[in-house]
Design a protein around this motif. Sequence first.
Motif, PDB file in Angstrom:
ATOM      1  N   LEU A 241       0.842  -1.188   0.000  1.00 48.57           N
ATOM      2  CA  LEU A 241       0.000   0.000   0.000  1.00 48.57           C
ATOM      3  C   LEU A 241       0.879   1.240   0.000  1.00 48.57           C
ATOM      4  O   LEU A 241       1.728   1.408   0.875  1.00 48.57           O
ATOM      5  CB  LEU A 241      -0.918   0.018   1.224  1.00 48.57           C
ATOM      6  CG  LEU A 241      -2.005  -1.046   1.279  1.00 48.57           C
ATOM      7  CD1 LEU A 241      -2.854  -0.868   2.531  1.00 48.57           C
ATOM      8  CD2 LEU A 241      -2.885  -1.008   0.053  1.00 48.57           C
ATOM      9  N   THR A 242       0.660   2.086  -0.990  1.00 49.49           N
ATOM     10  CA  THR A 242       1.366   3.358  -1.040  1.00 49.49           C
ATOM     11  C   THR A 242       0.839   4.247   0.087  1.00 49.49           C
ATOM     12  O   THR A 242      -0.172   3.932   0.723  1.00 49.49           O
ATOM     13  CB  THR A 242       1.121   4.056  -2.390  1.00 49.49           C
ATOM     14  OG1 THR A 242      -0.280   4.356  -2.494  1.00 49.49           O
ATOM     15  CG2 THR A 242       1.561   3.188  -3.561  1.00 49.49           C
ATOM     16  N   GLU A 243       1.505   5.360   0.308  1.00 50.80           N
ATOM     17  CA  GLU A 243       1.058   6.286   1.344  1.00 50.80           C
ATOM     18  C   GLU A 243      -0.368   6.775   1.064  1.00 50.80           C
ATOM     19  O   GLU A 243      -1.186   6.881   1.980  1.00 50.80           O
ATOM     20  CB  GLU A 243       2.024   7.466   1.472  1.00 50.80           C
ATOM     21  CG  GLU A 243       3.346   7.084   2.124  1.00 50.80           C
ATOM     22  CD  GLU A 243       3.202   6.421   3.485  1.00 50.80           C
ATOM     23  OE1 GLU A 243       2.439   6.942   4.329  1.00 50.80           O
ATOM     24  OE2 GLU A 243       3.840   5.375   3.701  1.00 50.80           O
ATOM     25  N   ASN A 244      -0.671   7.082  -0.210  1.00 54.05           N
ATOM     26  CA  ASN A 244      -2.027   7.529  -0.568  1.00 54.05           C
ATOM     27  C   ASN A 244      -3.055   6.445  -0.268  1.00 54.05           C
ATOM     28  O   ASN A 244      -4.126   6.719   0.267  1.00 54.05           O
ATOM     29  CB  ASN A 244      -2.111   7.918  -2.039  1.00 54.05           C
ATOM     30  CG  ASN A 244      -1.368   9.197  -2.349  1.00 54.05           C
ATOM     31  OD1 ASN A 244      -1.091  10.003  -1.472  1.00 54.05           O
ATOM     32  ND2 ASN A 244      -1.034   9.387  -3.614  1.00 54.05           N
ATOM     33  N   ARG A 245      -2.736   5.210  -0.618  1.00 52.81           N
ATOM     34  CA  ARG A 245      -3.656   4.102  -0.356  1.00 52.81           C
ATOM     35  C   ARG A 245      -3.870   3.906   1.135  1.00 52.81           C
ATOM     36  O   ARG A 245      -4.990   3.680   1.582  1.00 52.81           O
ATOM     37  CB  ARG A 245      -3.133   2.816  -0.998  1.00 52.81           C
ATOM     38  CG  ARG A 245      -3.216   2.826  -2.506  1.00 52.81           C
ATOM     39  CD  ARG A 245      -2.560   1.610  -3.109  1.00 52.81           C
ATOM     40  NE  ARG A 245      -2.644   1.649  -4.566  1.00 52.81           N
ATOM     41  CZ  ARG A 245      -1.992   0.827  -5.365  1.00 52.81           C
ATOM     42  NH1 ARG A 245      -1.210  -0.104  -4.855  1.00 52.81           N
ATOM     43  NH2 ARG A 245      -2.124   0.939  -6.671  1.00 52.81           N
ATOM     44  N   LYS A 246      -2.786   3.989   1.899  1.00 49.56           N
ATOM     45  CA  LYS A 246      -2.903   3.856   3.352  1.00 49.56           C
ATOM     46  C   LYS A 246      -3.775   4.958   3.933  1.00 49.56           C
ATOM     47  O   LYS A 246      -4.618   4.696   4.795  1.00 49.56           O
ATOM     48  CB  LYS A 246      -1.516   3.916   4.005  1.00 49.56           C
ATOM     49  CG  LYS A 246      -0.690   2.685   3.845  1.00 49.56           C
ATOM     50  CD  LYS A 246       0.658   2.881   4.523  1.00 49.56           C
ATOM     51  CE  LYS A 246       1.616   1.776   4.147  1.00 49.56           C
ATOM     52  NZ  LYS A 246       2.965   2.012   4.680  1.00 49.56           N
ATOM     53  N   GLU A 247      -3.560   6.183   3.461  1.00 45.08           N
ATOM     54  CA  GLU A 247      -4.339   7.296   3.998  1.00 45.08           C
ATOM     55  C   GLU A 247      -5.824   7.130   3.683  1.00 45.08           C
ATOM     56  O   GLU A 247      -6.681   7.313   4.561  1.00 45.08           O
ATOM     57  CB  GLU A 247      -3.832   8.631   3.446  1.00 45.08           C
ATOM     58  CG  GLU A 247      -4.550   9.810   4.056  1.00 45.08           C
ATOM     59  CD  GLU A 247      -3.988  11.154   3.625  1.00 45.08           C
ATOM     60  OE1 GLU A 247      -4.419  12.159   4.216  1.00 45.08           O
ATOM     61  OE2 GLU A 247      -3.147  11.208   2.719  1.00 45.08           O
ATOM     62  N   ILE A 248      -6.142   6.756   2.464  1.00 46.13           N
ATOM     63  CA  ILE A 248      -7.543   6.555   2.083  1.00 46.13           C
ATOM     64  C   ILE A 248      -8.138   5.394   2.875  1.00 46.13           C
ATOM     65  O   ILE A 248      -9.251   5.486   3.386  1.00 46.13           O
ATOM     66  CB  ILE A 248      -7.675   6.365   0.561  1.00 46.13           C
ATOM     67  CG1 ILE A 248      -7.393   7.710  -0.132  1.00 46.13           C
ATOM     68  CG2 ILE A 248      -9.043   5.812   0.188  1.00 46.13           C
ATOM     69  CD1 ILE A 248      -7.322   7.647  -1.633  1.00 46.13           C
ATOM     70  N   PHE A 249      -7.395   4.306   3.008  1.00 46.57           N
ATOM     71  CA  PHE A 249      -7.867   3.173   3.806  1.00 46.57           C
ATOM     72  C   PHE A 249      -8.148   3.599   5.241  1.00 46.57           C
ATOM     73  O   PHE A 249      -9.176   3.249   5.817  1.00 46.57           O
ATOM     74  CB  PHE A 249      -6.848   2.033   3.772  1.00 46.57           C
ATOM     75  CG  PHE A 249      -7.166   0.938   4.749  1.00 46.57           C
ATOM     76  CD1 PHE A 249      -8.223   0.064   4.516  1.00 46.57           C
ATOM     77  CD2 PHE A 249      -6.438   0.795   5.922  1.00 46.57           C
ATOM     78  CE1 PHE A 249      -8.537  -0.935   5.429  1.00 46.57           C
ATOM     79  CE2 PHE A 249      -6.743  -0.200   6.834  1.00 46.57           C
ATOM     80  CZ  PHE A 249      -7.792  -1.067   6.584  1.00 46.57           C
ATOM     81  N   ASN A 250      -7.241   4.359   5.841  1.00 48.55           N
ATOM     82  CA  ASN A 250      -7.419   4.800   7.230  1.00 48.55           C
ATOM     83  C   ASN A 250      -8.616   5.730   7.391  1.00 48.55           C
ATOM     84  O   ASN A 250      -9.309   5.679   8.409  1.00 48.55           O
ATOM     85  CB  ASN A 250      -6.143   5.455   7.752  1.00 48.55           C
ATOM     86  CG  ASN A 250      -5.064   4.427   8.024  1.00 48.55           C
ATOM     87  OD1 ASN A 250      -5.350   3.284   8.348  1.00 48.55           O
ATOM     88  ND2 ASN A 250      -3.814   4.827   7.863  1.00 48.55           N
ATOM     89  N   ILE A 251      -8.879   6.560   6.397  1.00 51.35           N
ATOM     90  CA  ILE A 251     -10.067   7.427   6.431  1.00 51.35           C
ATOM     91  C   ILE A 251     -11.328   6.581   6.456  1.00 51.35           C
ATOM     92  O   ILE A 251     -12.244   6.809   7.250  1.00 51.35           O
ATOM     93  CB  ILE A 251     -10.071   8.409   5.237  1.00 51.35           C
ATOM     94  CG1 ILE A 251      -8.964   9.459   5.411  1.00 51.35           C
ATOM     95  CG2 ILE A 251     -11.436   9.076   5.081  1.00 51.35           C
ATOM     96  CD1 ILE A 251      -8.702  10.283   4.160  1.00 51.35           C
TER      97      ILE A 251
END
Length: 131
Positions: free
Chosen positions: A4-14
Motif C-alpha cells: 500500500l502506497t502512502e495515498n492508499r494507506k491514507e484513504i484506507f485509514n479514512i
Amino acid sequence: MIKLTENRKEIFNIIKSSKKPISAKVIQSKIKDKLDCSTVYRTLEFLTKKQIINSVSFKGKSFYYYGTGGHFLFCKECGEIIAFDQCIIGDLESKIEDKFNYKITNHVLYFQGYCSKCYAAYQKKHGGQEL
C-alpha cells in the motif's frame, strides 16, 4: 502481500475510521495532501478489487465505501446512513448455504426507509397518513 502506497494507506485509514460508509467526495475532502478526483477513484477501485474495503450503492446513484460490517439503514428522503453492528442473519446464512450448497464468505444488509425526521415530515404533509 499487497503493498500500500502512502495515498492508499491514507484513504484506507479514512474509511476504516469512519463509523458509516462514506462517499469518494467526503474521502477526498479528508485527505491531507489533496489528491485529484481520478487518483481517489483509482485508489478506491484498487482497494475494493483487492477486498481491502467494500462498497455499496444506495439509490443506484453513488457508491459509499466502508471497511468492515455491512449492516446499514438508509433514509430514502435525506440520504442519512446509519451503520449497525448487530448481525441478525447468521442462522439464515447457514440455511442458505445448506439449501443451495453454497459457501457464503460475506454479506451486505441494508434497509431502506425513512428516518424519524423525514417520516414525521411526510406524515405532517399528508395529514398523518402512513406510508
